[in-house]
Scaffold this motif. Sequence first.
Motif: not given
Length: 250
Positions: A78-79, A81-82, A121-122, A124-125, A128-129, A157
């Motif tokens: 996730p980090e 990918l963001k 879940g993806v 949401e990532t 977030q980004s 978000y």
Amino acid sequence: MKLNCDMGEAFGNWTMGLDEQIMPFVDQANIACGFHASDPLTMSKTVALAKQHNVTIGAHPAYPDLVGFGRRNMDIAPEELKAIIQYQVAALQGICAAQGVKVTYVKPHGALYNTMMKDFGVLETVMQSVNELDSSLVLMVMAVPEADEVKMLAQKYQLTLWFEAFSDRLYTDEGRLTPRKQPNAVHQSFDRIEQQVIELSEQGTLTTETGKHLAVHADTICVHGDGAHALEAVKRIRTVVNDVAGRLRN
């Protein structure tokens, strides 16, 4: 109903799409940001073309997959990918700022787009980004039966969503795109494409691969600017959308 199209997907001397011919007929340009296609000069030229035709500009980030055109799935933390998404969107924002225009929305590309609509879940990532970079950006997502769940996640978000349907793609009964490797995944006939656009615009439904009518709400329809008959297809879709809008107003 708006029309959006993936743009700026050339790379160096390699040409993809009929951007100059297609741009006058669409409302939103999803501009590739270099990870599945495009390069800085192509991005700059595509932004200028969108500005010329008063077309809304969106960033089209992807997995880092130039060879596979962003259509191969990747297992990315996730980090990371963001950071990958933010890097691409910010690059297009800089090019837009130099030309006095703005990136209005983000539409992930290819495998990233399909994965996020199957694995929330993806998704949401991705949200977030975008939120961390600029929460005023709209996120374009697939119009799916679970739209309420997607909306609730976006509220977390503080993101606005545009729901998108496709003019020329076959859908599964679950409301996802049929994989391109399967037969008939992409509609080839103008009549079939027009029929799907009319159904989306007038009835808010899609006919799936087994003939079911799936209720979806779409704010925008994706058209494709590549292929031998792309320009004719986009012109016809523009006419259909305008005609339906006129009938609905009356």
